[in-house]
Design an enzyme around this catalytic site. Structure first.
Site, PDB file in Angstrom:
ATOM      1  N   ASP A  88       2.980 -69.080  46.390  1.00  0.00           N
ATOM      2  CA  ASP A  88       2.895 -67.697  45.929  1.00  0.00           C
ATOM      3  C   ASP A  88       2.705 -66.705  47.068  1.00  0.00           C
ATOM      4  O   ASP A  88       2.312 -67.062  48.167  1.00  0.00           O
ATOM      5  CB  ASP A  88       1.749 -67.534  44.918  1.00  0.00           C
ATOM      6  CG  ASP A  88       0.375 -67.831  45.529  1.00  0.00           C
ATOM      7  OD1 ASP A  88       0.280 -68.807  46.303  1.00  0.00           O
ATOM      8  OD2 ASP A  88      -0.574 -67.093  45.241  1.00  0.00           O
ATOM      9  N   GLU A 183      -2.471 -69.627  45.384  1.00  0.00           N
ATOM     10  CA  GLU A 183      -3.534 -69.558  46.395  1.00  0.00           C
ATOM     11  C   GLU A 183      -4.092 -68.145  46.485  1.00  0.00           C
ATOM     12  O   GLU A 183      -5.292 -67.948  46.636  1.00  0.00           O
ATOM     13  CB  GLU A 183      -2.980 -69.990  47.757  1.00  0.00           C
ATOM     14  CG  GLU A 183      -4.050 -70.140  48.849  1.00  0.00           C
ATOM     15  CD  GLU A 183      -4.378 -68.863  49.605  1.00  0.00           C
ATOM     16  OE1 GLU A 183      -5.401 -68.833  50.299  1.00  0.00           O
ATOM     17  OE2 GLU A 183      -3.618 -67.873  49.497  1.00  0.00           O
TER      18      GLU A 183
HETATM   19 ZN    ZN Z   1      -1.864 -67.763  52.496  1.00  0.00          ZN
END
Ligand code: ZN
Length: 418
Positions: A88, A183
């Site tokens: 992401d 994340e």
């Molecule tokens: Zn990162």
């Protein structure tokens, strides 16, 4: 290692074309459907490369194995090492229609990212640019982030694996790789199946500038301070009213004033008042508490407890209620006893001609959570600079060096560094 005509750039440009922005308001994993598209594309690429044990689970955690090419010496098991990057990009800025541009042989001057919108990447504002004079920078068109965080990491891992496949003369043990979603919204490690990954230790390729090596992060907690007031008609309030909002400001003023984010750096911890709200009847203060040192961290929580009880001595009991929620802990206590994990990464950098820059993270990482789930996991540079915004850029030479570091680590585990 020959880095000319490197495919790391080609891969990187392909991956940033996927919009994989995560969404902190979603309650699914992955938080956005778009992350699936990159996960599937990577899975197909891993299959085409002929990797083994490729798995993509229902939450978009993608794993694969590069099998060992070296027979283990009897009675000795080669450690399994892993490399991890996230799919992401930050919710802070759009990652849709990223139009990367390569600035070759950067001359040290201003880079006009977008003439129409007057977006300029200038060393006046970002002096770190000057470190990369003469290198080739991948920049944005000034309207989106770049996504080097962490597609540089993905491209580096894929390219290093391909390099190892093309160089069977390099003896190595089993290598595992994983790409995880979300994340950036703090959910990359929650559903990470450490047992399935099956590594002795791993590295996230998710750091910033060339040479970064991180294995210390904050110990972290959230503290919620609730204050009960006593509301009486203001015309008749004398000696009766207790204004919760005013008590809240008193509480905030009684906290250590030097220990705030804007007054601390390096290993200095802090109390950060992130929100305050209140009426006469009740008020709430929200703090985040941070410290690298576990003892000092406990002392900070004790400071909050002490102040709470002091208030409850002056005012009726339970006027102030303190609720502490632990968030994450410093991975140093897990990683440091296994110093070879750090030494191996440092050695791999030195062999690539890079000076390791070890710095404490003033935040948390997926690696910290993974470390406490049983997978020691320091963080290595992916090469990008100015993450999460339109000024993000990545020097191609840094990505190539990261590939080399991964290869050197794998060689190092194999016991032969040359
Ligand atoms: Zn990162």
């Amino acid at each position: 290692m020959n880095t000319k005509n490197s495919t790391v750039v080609e891969r990187f440009l392909k991956y940033v074309a996927f919009d994989t922005q995560s969404d902190g308001n979603s309650d699914t994993t992955p938080s956005t459907h778009s992350q699936w598209l990159l996960a599937h594309a990577l899975k197909a690429e891993l299959e085409a490369m002929g990797l083994e044990n490729i798995s993509l689970d229902e939450h978009a955690y993608l794993m694969a194995t590069l099998p060992a090419n070296q027979l283990p010496v009897t009675g000795y098991r080669l450690p399994v090492v892993g490399f991890i990057a996230h799919l992401d990009t930050s919710p802070d800025m759009s990652g849709a229609n990223v139009k990367p541009r390569i600035v070759e042989n950067y001359d040290g001057g201003d880079i006009v990212l977008n003439a129409a919108e007057k977006v300029v990447l200038s060393p006046k504002l970002f002096p770190e640019l000057l470190q990369y004079k003469g290198e080739d920078l991948i920049v944005t068109d000034g309207t989106t982030l770049l996504g080097a965080d962490d597609k540089a990491g993905i491209a580096e891992i894929m390219t290093a694996i391909e390099y190892l496949q093309q160089h069977p003369e390099i003896p190595h043990g089993k290598v595992r790789i994983a790409f995880n979603p979300d994340e950036e919204i703090g959910c990359g490690a929650h559903l990470f199946d450490v047992a399935q990954f099956g590594c002795d230790w791993a590295y996230t390729m998710d750091g910033g500038e060339l040479g970064e090596l991180e294995y210390e992060n904050f110990n972290a907690a959230t503290a919620i301070v609730r204050i009960k007031g006593l509301n009486v008609h203001p015309g008749y309030a004398k000696d009766k009213m207790r204004n919760a909002s005013l008590l809240a400001t008193q509480f905030a003023t009684a906290m250590p004033q030097a220990d705030r984010p804007e007054r601390t750096t390096d290993y200095e911890g802090f109390f950060h008042l992130t929100a305050i709200s209140g009426t006469v009847e009740e008020a709430t203060l929200t703090y985040i508490v941070r410290d690298h040192d576990a003892k000092k961290f406990e002392q900070r929580l004790a400071t909050l407890q002490h102040l709470t009880s002091e208030f409850n001595k002056v005012y009726p009991a339970d006027t102030v209620m303190l609720h502490i929620k632990q968030q994450y802990r410093n991975m140093r206590e897990i990683v440091e006893p296994q110093k070879h994990i750090i030494d191996l990464a440092k050695q791999a950098m030195l062999e690539a001609g890079i000076t390791p820059v070890v710095r404490p993270i003033r935040g948390g990482t997926d690696g910290a959570q993974l470390s406490f789930k049983g997978l020691p996991c320091p963080n290595i540079f992916a090469g990008g600079v100015n993450f999460h915004g339109r000024y993000e850029f990545v020097p191609i030479q840094s990505m190539e060096k990261a590939v080399e570091v991964i290869v050197n680590i794998v060689k190092g585990v194999g016991g032969k560094t040359q």
